[in-house]
Design a protein around this motif. Structure first.
Motif, short mmCIF file in Angstrom:
data_model
loop_
_atom_site.label_atom_id
_atom_site.label_comp_id
_atom_site.label_asym_id
_atom_site.label_seq_id
_atom_site.Cartn_x
_atom_site.Cartn_y
_atom_site.Cartn_z
N GLY A 56 0.82 -1.21 0.00
CA GLY A 56 0.00 0.00 0.00
C GLY A 56 0.85 1.26 0.00
O GLY A 56 0.53 2.23 -0.69
N ILE A 57 1.94 1.24 0.76
CA ILE A 57 2.84 2.40 0.79
C ILE A 57 3.47 2.62 -0.58
O ILE A 57 3.61 3.76 -1.05
N ARG A 58 3.84 1.54 -1.26
CA ARG A 58 4.41 1.68 -2.61
C ARG A 58 3.40 2.32 -3.55
O ARG A 58 3.76 3.15 -4.40
N GLN A 59 2.13 1.96 -3.42
CA GLN A 59 1.09 2.55 -4.26
C GLN A 59 0.96 4.05 -3.98
O GLN A 59 0.79 4.85 -4.91
N ILE A 60 1.02 4.41 -2.71
CA ILE A 60 0.91 5.83 -2.35
C ILE A 60 2.11 6.60 -2.90
O ILE A 60 1.98 7.71 -3.42
N ILE A 61 3.31 6.01 -2.81
CA ILE A 61 4.51 6.67 -3.34
C ILE A 61 4.39 6.86 -4.85
O ILE A 61 4.76 7.90 -5.39
N ALA A 62 3.85 5.84 -5.52
CA ALA A 62 3.71 5.93 -6.98
C ALA A 62 2.74 7.05 -7.36
O ALA A 62 2.91 7.71 -8.38
#
Length: 216
Positions: free
Chosen positions: A72-78
């Motif tokens: 989920g954090i990777r999605q937010i960063i993207a």
């Protein structure tokens, strides 16, 4: 005179040797950490680096974020390249203290600016009940032991991040005259809570809003 010259030469040699040791970097000097923006906004930006495979780095990563939250954090960063996990948690800690203080003091306007409608409504109702009973909270946030991301996701354009807080709170309830009804400021009570913050990633505002609270 000769003795003075000899001593001066010895001093010069010692000074040169001392510089040769202290004047060089050995590779073990401790680097100063980068300054952290500790403004009370929970809106923050997140690291764009890959996770360091070293054991120490892994432990640091686990302290900040549960493995289940990483995707989920990777999605937010993207979606938001300015998001930063460390700064987010710094802001979340500040928001935790600010919201608790506003609730304890009965500051509804402040709560309205930090919470969504549902959470604000719950806080406001509790404040009204407390006032009706003539009770006053004399609470203190002693310390926050842990603030760790446990969940993260994006739904539509809205990002949500859940943070587990482990903190010690000294809680006292007083009557209108100041007499103690319950609690003690000398004995801190450990608390374990999950707070979820949300932000519309299309917004220019970096502010995150508290949208849910739950006790663990």
């Amino acid at each position: 005179m000769t003795v003075i010259v000899i001593l001066a030469m010895i001093f010069a040699l010692l000074a040169l040797r001392l510089y040769s040791v202290l004047g060089k970097r050995t590779g073990h000097e401790q680097q100063m950490p980068a300054p952290v923006d500790d403004r009370p906004t929970v809106g923050v930006s997140t690291p764009r680096t890959t996770v360091d495979a070293r054991p120490d780095a892994a432990r640091v990563g686990e302290a900040l974020m549960a493995p289940d939250a990483q995707n989920g954090i990777r999605q937010i960063i993207a979606a938001d390249r300015n998001f930063d996990v460390t700064r987010f948690l710094t802001g979340a800690r500040a928001a935790y203290g600010m919201i608790l203080e506003a609730f304890w003091q009965g500051e509804k306007d402040r709560l309205r600016s930090l919470c969504d409608a549902d959470v604000y409504g719950a806080f406001a109702s509790a404040i009204d009940e407390r006032l009706a009973a003539g009770h006053v909270l004399d609470n203190r946030l002693v310390r926050i032991d842990t603030a760790r991301i446990t969940e993260a996701a994006i739904t539509g354009s809205t990002a949500q991040v859940t943070v587990q807080f482990e903190a010690d709170i000294a809680a006292v309830t007083r009557d209108a005259e100041g007499g103690v009804i319950a609690g003690s400021l000398e004995d801190a009570i450990p608390t374990h809570e999950m707070w979820t913050f949300a932000r519309d990633l299309r917004s220019r505002s970096p502010d995150w809003t508290l949208v849910a609270t739950d006790e663990v």
